[in-house]
Design an enzyme around this catalytic site. Structure first.
Site, PDB file in Angstrom:
ATOM      1  N   THR A  87      33.500 117.908  32.606  1.00 14.25           N
ATOM      2  CA  THR A  87      33.038 118.799  33.655  1.00 14.25           C
ATOM      3  C   THR A  87      33.834 120.094  33.589  1.00 14.25           C
ATOM      4  O   THR A  87      34.871 120.173  32.938  1.00 14.25           O
ATOM      5  CB  THR A  87      33.167 118.137  35.042  1.00 14.25           C
ATOM      6  OG1 THR A  87      32.547 118.972  36.021  1.00 14.25           O
ATOM      7  CG2 THR A  87      34.616 117.919  35.428  1.00 14.25           C
ATOM      8  N   ILE A 117      42.987 116.380  31.311  1.00 14.85           N
ATOM      9  CA  ILE A 117      43.045 117.665  31.991  1.00 14.85           C
ATOM     10  C   ILE A 117      42.681 118.759  30.987  1.00 14.85           C
ATOM     11  O   ILE A 117      43.294 118.866  29.925  1.00 14.85           O
ATOM     12  CB  ILE A 117      44.445 117.944  32.576  1.00 14.85           C
ATOM     13  CG1 ILE A 117      44.879 116.804  33.510  1.00 14.85           C
ATOM     14  CG2 ILE A 117      44.434 119.283  33.310  1.00 14.85           C
ATOM     15  CD1 ILE A 117      44.081 116.692  34.780  1.00 14.85           C
ATOM     16  N   LYS A 118      41.683 119.568  31.333  1.00 11.58           N
ATOM     17  CA  LYS A 118      41.219 120.623  30.436  1.00 11.58           C
ATOM     18  C   LYS A 118      42.082 121.868  30.605  1.00 11.58           C
ATOM     19  O   LYS A 118      42.209 122.414  31.703  1.00 11.58           O
ATOM     20  CB  LYS A 118      39.760 120.955  30.722  1.00 11.58           C
ATOM     21  CG  LYS A 118      38.809 119.806  30.432  1.00 11.58           C
ATOM     22  CD  LYS A 118      37.380 120.124  30.820  1.00 11.58           C
ATOM     23  CE  LYS A 118      36.705 120.981  29.778  1.00 11.58           C
ATOM     24  NZ  LYS A 118      35.239 121.083  30.032  1.00 11.58           N
ATOM     25  N   ILE A 119      42.663 122.301  29.496  1.00  9.78           N
ATOM     26  CA  ILE A 119      43.525 123.481  29.484  1.00  9.78           C
ATOM     27  C   ILE A 119      43.002 124.440  28.414  1.00  9.78           C
ATOM     28  O   ILE A 119      42.860 124.056  27.248  1.00  9.78           O
ATOM     29  CB  ILE A 119      44.982 123.095  29.170  1.00  9.78           C
ATOM     30  CG1 ILE A 119      45.522 122.181  30.273  1.00  9.78           C
ATOM     31  CG2 ILE A 119      45.857 124.341  29.020  1.00  9.78           C
ATOM     32  CD1 ILE A 119      46.896 121.628  29.983  1.00  9.78           C
ATOM     33  N   LEU A 128      38.756 116.957  33.672  1.00  7.34           N
ATOM     34  CA  LEU A 128      38.786 117.848  34.834  1.00  7.34           C
ATOM     35  C   LEU A 128      39.567 119.091  34.451  1.00  7.34           C
ATOM     36  O   LEU A 128      40.687 118.994  33.940  1.00  7.34           O
ATOM     37  CB  LEU A 128      39.460 117.151  36.023  1.00  7.34           C
ATOM     38  CG  LEU A 128      39.690 117.995  37.281  1.00  7.34           C
ATOM     39  CD1 LEU A 128      38.364 118.434  37.888  1.00  7.34           C
ATOM     40  CD2 LEU A 128      40.511 117.218  38.304  1.00  7.34           C
TER      41      LEU A 128
END
Length: 376
Positions: A43, A138-140, A107
């Site tokens: 997402t 975790i999207k970075i 996320l």
């Protein structure tokens, strides 16, 4: 036959690029997971904005939170985090059965932290604790500030999805940032086995950008003087081909990095390979086949993230073959041709990274601004 199920036979994992409350609570997500169609979920702020904007039932909940003194951003998070956690719980059997290879939910941190290494680290830690699921990614974004954050967070045992990758050089930095983090984790006596990472390589956005430049070059005043007939024909033949070539060459580099002595030493300690993930796989040019970016990038040790419309299309009429390693030499030649034709791929990739961050930031701000305020 459901063509999505055949991708598994080629070593490719399918993650759905979508989330909304109805998908989770109607049983739709569980059905896709149980039937083996998908084994993960991604997402981003745009997806969350669309989901929340179309759910009238959330307006009352948001107003209640605002009346309780929550800021709009905090109210948004109060609603989103439980949904992410619920999706992670539905995917947990996949996470266990695949020995942590799949079953993840991604996320993204707020785009405001994209140029702040310390802020990215702190925000990622906070979200990691708030969701509280080991099958969270975790999207970075792979910005200058994001790369060192990826190393630090990997060293702390936090799963990272490196996002907004468009170039070979930046992909290599992302891969080595992950390896650096694993080495630091092991040096501290930590166990690397539970740590996962994917590197999200964007596809259709790159073709859209390059195709626009090709069209501009062919239509600009004086183009006859700028390009000879052969070069003009070469330009026309590049349309819709650069992104797939770029991904194929990145995959070859990934294979080299994760078969090196450095990687072998980490794998001996139980480390997981960072897989390439194909993002932005929906077609933006209606002239192209609607499942093109799925069909042409099928190969082992990869993840393809698919939006719902494209997923339905591939389920119905997708064609499966081991396409990712087909004609890699031609892909390499194609990328080198870009320089000759004065199409600066690295500059385009840099602009797309920056533009992607700005787009997510604008979408996130629009979402927050659209949150309904309490009634008088």
């Amino acid at each position: 036959m459901n063509m999505l199920l055949q991708l598994k036979e080629h070593g490719q994992s399918v993650w759905l690029d979508h989330i909304d409350r109805d998908l989770i609570h109607s049983g739709g997500l569980k059905k896709m997971v149980d039937e083996g169609e998908i084994c993960g979920l991604t997402t981003n702020p745009a997806i969350l904005a669309n989901a929340m904007g179309s759910d009238a039932g959330q307006a009352g909940e948001i107003r209640t939170l605002l009346r309780q003194g929550h800021t709009p951003a905090a109210a948004y998070e109060k609603l989103v985090i439980p949904e992410i956690a619920a999706a992670a719980d539905m995917l947990r059997p996949v996470y266990k059965n695949t020995h942590r290879r799949d079953g993840y939910v991604s996320l993204q941190i707020a785009p405001a932290f994209a140029d702040d290494t310390a802020g990215t680290i702190a925000e990622t830690r906070r979200l990691w604790r708030a969701v509280g699921r080991e099958n969270l990614l975790i999207k970075i974004p792979a910005t200058e500030a994001g790369i060192p954050a990826i190393t630090q967070l990997t060293a702390e045992g936090i799963n990272v999805n490196v996002t907004l990758l468009f170039s070979q050089a930046l992909y290599e930095r992302a891969a080595h940032a992950y390896l650096d983090g694993l080495e630091q984790l092991i040096a501290r006596g930590g166990n690397p086995a539970p740590v996962a990472s994917v590197a999200s390589f964007f596809i259709s956005r790159l073709d859209t950008a390059v195709d626009a430049i090709i069209s501009s070059h062919l239509n600009q005043c004086g183009w006859i003087k700028t390009y000879n007939a052969l070069e003009r024909e070469s330009l026309r033949n590049l349309s819709g081909k650069v992104a797939i070539a770029n991904a194929k060459v990145a995959y070859e580099r990934q294979q080299e990095i994760f078969s090196s002595p450095r990687w072998d030493a980490l794998a001996a300690q139980g480390a997981q390979k960072q897989r390439l993930l194909w993002a932005s796989t929906g077609i933006k040019n209606p002239a192209y086949r609607d499942v093109k970016y799925i069909e042409e990038l099928i190969g082992p040790d990869t993840v393809t993230t698919i939006p719902p419309t494209t997923l339905a299309a591939f389920r119905e009429h997708g064609r499966v073959r081991s396409s990712l390693r087909e004609d890699v030499a031609s892909a390499t030649v194609l990328l080198s041709t870009l320089k000759t034709l004065r199409i600066p791929l690295d500059d385009i990739a840099s602009r797309l990274l920056s533009g992607g961050v700005k787009q997510f930031s604008a979408t996130f701000e629009k979402l927050i601004d659209a949150i309904p305020q309490p009634l008088p």
